[in-house]
Design a protein around this motif. Structure first.
Motif, PDB file in Angstrom:
ATOM      1  N   SER A  68      -1.096  -2.012  10.384  1.00 21.85           N
ATOM      2  CA  SER A  68       0.089  -2.874  10.330  1.00 21.85           C
ATOM      3  C   SER A  68       1.362  -2.072  10.075  1.00 21.85           C
ATOM      4  O   SER A  68       2.467  -2.594  10.205  1.00 21.85           O
ATOM      5  N   LEU A  69       1.197  -0.784   9.737  1.00 14.34           N
ATOM      6  CA  LEU A  69       2.347   0.087   9.451  1.00 14.34           C
ATOM      7  C   LEU A  69       2.685   0.932  10.667  1.00 14.34           C
ATOM      8  O   LEU A  69       1.833   1.183  11.524  1.00 14.34           O
ATOM      9  N   PRO A  70       3.922   1.419  10.739  1.00 12.17           N
ATOM     10  CA  PRO A  70       4.253   2.409  11.777  1.00 12.17           C
ATOM     11  C   PRO A  70       3.333   3.617  11.648  1.00 12.17           C
ATOM     12  O   PRO A  70       2.930   3.982  10.533  1.00 12.17           O
ATOM     13  N   LYS A  71       2.995   4.241  12.766  1.00 15.23           N
ATOM     14  CA  LYS A  71       1.971   5.290  12.757  1.00 15.23           C
ATOM     15  C   LYS A  71       2.269   6.423  11.788  1.00 15.23           C
ATOM     16  O   LYS A  71       1.392   6.857  11.034  1.00 15.23           O
ATOM     17  N   THR A  72       3.488   6.924  11.782  1.00 16.08           N
ATOM     18  CA  THR A  72       3.820   8.036  10.887  1.00 16.08           C
ATOM     19  C   THR A  72       3.646   7.628   9.434  1.00 16.08           C
ATOM     20  O   THR A  72       3.094   8.384   8.616  1.00 16.08           O
ATOM     21  N   LEU A  73       4.100   6.423   9.118  1.00 12.24           N
ATOM     22  CA  LEU A  73       3.965   5.926   7.747  1.00 12.24           C
ATOM     23  C   LEU A  73       2.494   5.720   7.405  1.00 12.24           C
ATOM     24  O   LEU A  73       2.045   6.071   6.310  1.00 12.24           O
ATOM     25  N   ALA A  74       1.741   5.171   8.342  1.00 11.00           N
ATOM     26  CA  ALA A  74       0.312   4.950   8.114  1.00 11.00           C
ATOM     27  C   ALA A  74      -0.398   6.264   7.831  1.00 11.00           C
ATOM     28  O   ALA A  74      -1.275   6.345   6.949  1.00 11.00           O
ATOM     29  N   ASP A  75      -0.041   7.313   8.563  1.00 10.50           N
ATOM     30  CA  ASP A  75      -0.657   8.624   8.349  1.00 10.50           C
ATOM     31  C   ASP A  75      -0.317   9.169   6.962  1.00 10.50           C
ATOM     32  O   ASP A  75      -1.173   9.742   6.278  1.00 10.50           O
ATOM     33  N   ASP A  76       0.936   9.009   6.556  1.00 13.17           N
ATOM     34  CA  ASP A  76       1.343   9.482   5.226  1.00 13.17           C
ATOM     35  C   ASP A  76       0.585   8.750   4.122  1.00 13.17           C
ATOM     36  O   ASP A  76       0.111   9.364   3.152  1.00 13.17           O
ATOM     37  N   VAL A  77       0.473   7.440   4.268  1.00 11.14           N
ATOM     38  CA  VAL A  77      -0.251   6.646   3.270  1.00 11.14           C
ATOM     39  C   VAL A  77      -1.717   7.049   3.243  1.00 11.14           C
ATOM     40  O   VAL A  77      -2.319   7.225   2.175  1.00 11.14           O
ATOM     41  N   ALA A  78      -2.310   7.221   4.419  1.00 10.50           N
ATOM     42  CA  ALA A  78      -3.719   7.598   4.507  1.00 10.50           C
ATOM     43  C   ALA A  78      -3.982   8.927   3.807  1.00 10.50           C
ATOM     44  O   ALA A  78      -4.977   9.074   3.078  1.00 10.50           O
TER      45      ALA A  78
END
Length: 249
Positions: free
Chosen positions: A22-32
């Protein structure tokens, strides 16, 4: 906070990865990547895991998996009020009751064992799987001990899961808790029996049951190097060293 280059974020569970979509890809990667660090450090460096969990929380507080990870990191650092708030948030987001036992244990950590016992008798417990129900039983027994109700704690732990011969992931901890409660109640011979049973079930060394059993048996552990060995080594060193007359100018 710095993250090692070998941490890509792909290491996280696929269900968590799906939540992050549900997050933008770059943000999702950072969170992951931050969530990976939380999982990696949780046991060995709880404070470090807590730091990464706060970063993930700042980036994606509306993701249930992030709130849950933040809860466990806070719990590991004994920030029970904060952990409880995060677990409650995750439960609201998902409707999942798997966190019920650890939420009850947070109540214990906050000095509210009565509240933990109330939760142990709530309808949510019946929705837990077997592992969750055993965990809830352990928390309830701990709450009884907090209230100095040792006999009630012992009775709480008496269950088909305790009596079963088969070894499950929770067996060692359940037997250990029972042995410890028996010992606290002064029932030493029974406690020894159940510490021995805990040792049998503790295949990954998750408890110190073997040490507790040895202590009850009067076994004392000594250093590998005894005084006699130390003296022998000293004499050997003296023999190897040149005498005063043998030393060169």
């Amino acid at each position: 906070m710095p993250i090692p280059e070998d941490v890509t974020g792909d290491e996280i569970d696929k269900d968590v990865r799906q939540e992050l979509q549900s997050l933008p890809k770059t943000l999702a990667d950072d969170v992951a990547r931050n969530l990976v660090m939380v999982a990696r450090l949780l046991d060995e460096d709880p404070e470090g895991a807590y730091g990464y969990s706060r970063v993930a929380l700042r980036l994606a507080s509306r993701v249930a998996a992030v709130r849950e990870a933040a809860g466990f990191a806070a719990y590991a650092t004994q920030k029970y009020g904060e952990a409880l708030a995060e677990f409650r948030a995750a439960k609201r987001m998902t409707g999942n009751i798997d966190l019920w036992p650890v939420m009850a244990d947070c109540e214990r950590g906050l000095g509210r064992p009565e509240k933990a016992l109330d939760m142990a008798g709530a309808p949510e417990v019946h929705k837990l799987d077997k592992a969750g129900q055993v965990e809830m039983r352990l928390v309830a027994a701990g709450a009884r001990r907090d209230m100095e109700q040792l006999d009630a704690a012992i009775v709480t732990l008496q269950s088909p899961e305790l009596a079963a011969n088969s070894v499950q992931p929770w067996t060692a901890r359940l037997r250990y808790a029972y042995a410890d409660a028996l010992l606290a109640a002064g029932r030493e011979s029974e406690a020894r029996e159940w510490f021995a049973k805990a040792v049998e079930a503790d295949r990954d060394g998750s408890t110190d049951a073997s040490d507790r059993l040895a202590e009850l048996d009067g076994v004392e552990f000594v250093d590998v190097m005894t005084d006699d060995e130390s003296d022998t080594d000293d004499k050997s060193d003296d023999a190897d060293s040149p005498s005063e007359g043998e030393q060169k100018d």
